[in-house]
Design a protein around this motif. Structure first.
Motif, PDB file in Angstrom:
ATOM      1  N   THR A  55       0.816  -1.211   0.000  1.00  0.00           N
ATOM      2  CA  THR A  55       0.000   0.000   0.000  1.00  0.00           C
ATOM      3  C   THR A  55       0.850   1.261   0.000  1.00  0.00           C
ATOM      4  OG1 THR A  55      -1.719  -1.185   1.199  1.00  0.00           O
ATOM      5  CG2 THR A  55      -1.854   1.197   1.228  1.00  0.00           C
ATOM      6  N   THR A  56       1.929   1.291   0.762  1.00  0.00           N
ATOM      7  CA  THR A  56       2.739   2.493   0.891  1.00  0.00           C
ATOM      8  C   THR A  56       3.816   2.604  -0.176  1.00  0.00           C
ATOM      9  OG1 THR A  56       2.407   2.398   3.276  1.00  0.00           O
ATOM     10  CG2 THR A  56       4.176   3.798   2.502  1.00  0.00           C
TER      11      THR A  56
ATOM     12  N   ARG B  73       0.842  -5.121   3.172  1.00  0.00           N
ATOM     13  CA  ARG B  73       2.213  -4.837   3.607  1.00  0.00           C
ATOM     14  C   ARG B  73       3.136  -5.951   3.125  1.00  0.00           C
ATOM     15  NH1 ARG B  73       4.219  -0.805   6.190  1.00  0.00           N
ATOM     16  NH2 ARG B  73       4.949  -1.870   8.020  1.00  0.00           N
ATOM     17  N   SER B  74       4.232  -5.600   2.494  1.00  0.00           N
ATOM     18  CA  SER B  74       5.206  -6.611   2.081  1.00  0.00           C
ATOM     19  C   SER B  74       6.081  -6.960   3.282  1.00  0.00           C
ATOM     20  CB  SER B  74       6.075  -6.085   0.936  1.00  0.00           C
ATOM     21  OG  SER B  74       6.889  -5.022   1.384  1.00  0.00           O
TER      22      SER B  74
ATOM     23  N   LEU C  93      11.685  -3.409   7.428  1.00  0.00           N
ATOM     24  CA  LEU C  93      12.340  -2.103   7.466  1.00  0.00           C
ATOM     25  C   LEU C  93      11.609  -1.089   8.343  1.00  0.00           C
ATOM     26  CD1 LEU C  93      13.292  -1.747   3.703  1.00  0.00           C
ATOM     27  CD2 LEU C  93      14.823  -2.210   5.616  1.00  0.00           C
ATOM     28  N   GLY C  94      10.397  -1.417   8.765  1.00  0.00           N
ATOM     29  CA  GLY C  94       9.631  -0.510   9.619  1.00  0.00           C
ATOM     30  C   GLY C  94       9.026   0.665   8.878  1.00  0.00           C
TER      31      GLY C  94
ATOM     32  N   VAL D  82      -2.077   6.274  10.928  1.00  0.00           N
ATOM     33  CA  VAL D  82      -0.699   5.943  10.598  1.00  0.00           C
ATOM     34  C   VAL D  82      -0.239   4.843  11.524  1.00  0.00           C
ATOM     35  CG1 VAL D  82       1.662   6.813  10.454  1.00  0.00           C
ATOM     36  CG2 VAL D  82      -0.234   8.272   9.788  1.00  0.00           C
ATOM     37  N   GLY D  83       0.313   3.787  10.953  1.00  0.00           N
ATOM     38  CA  GLY D  83       0.786   2.660  11.745  1.00  0.00           C
ATOM     39  C   GLY D  83       2.215   2.293  11.405  1.00  0.00           C
ATOM     40  N   PRO D  84       2.796   1.459  12.229  1.00  0.00           N
ATOM     41  CA  PRO D  84       4.207   1.074  12.044  1.00  0.00           C
ATOM     42  C   PRO D  84       4.433   0.147  10.888  1.00  0.00           C
ATOM     43  CG  PRO D  84       3.281  -0.049  13.928  1.00  0.00           C
ATOM     44  CD  PRO D  84       2.234   0.875  13.411  1.00  0.00           C
TER      45      PRO D  84
END
Length: 65
Positions: free
Chosen positions: A17-18, A44-45, A51-52, A63-65
């Motif tokens: 997503t990011t 999320r990969s 890598l955070g 917003v999440g980690p």
């Protein structure tokens, strides 16, 4: 016959997503609903999790980690 610019048919693999990194077929990524609103599916990969890299929900802005 050239394969440069070739388009493949069928479903496209999911992407983070990011970061928009494409998840490999056997990669141990995570797919879950937004913890805050539950309206958006977040992908999320394994690499971005390791890598955070933070993610943000496009619907509510969480917003999440």
């Amino acid at each position: 016959m050239s394969i440069r610019g070739a388009k493949f048919h069928g479903p496209s693999p999911p992407s983070d997503t990011t970061t928009n990194w494409v998840l490999a077929p056997l990669e141990r990524g995570a797919v879950f609903a937004c913890p805050n609103c539950g309206k958006t599916t977040i992908v999320r990969s394994a690499r971005s999790r390791k890598l955070g890299v933070t993610y943000a929900c496009p619907e509510c802005g969480f917003v999440g980690p």
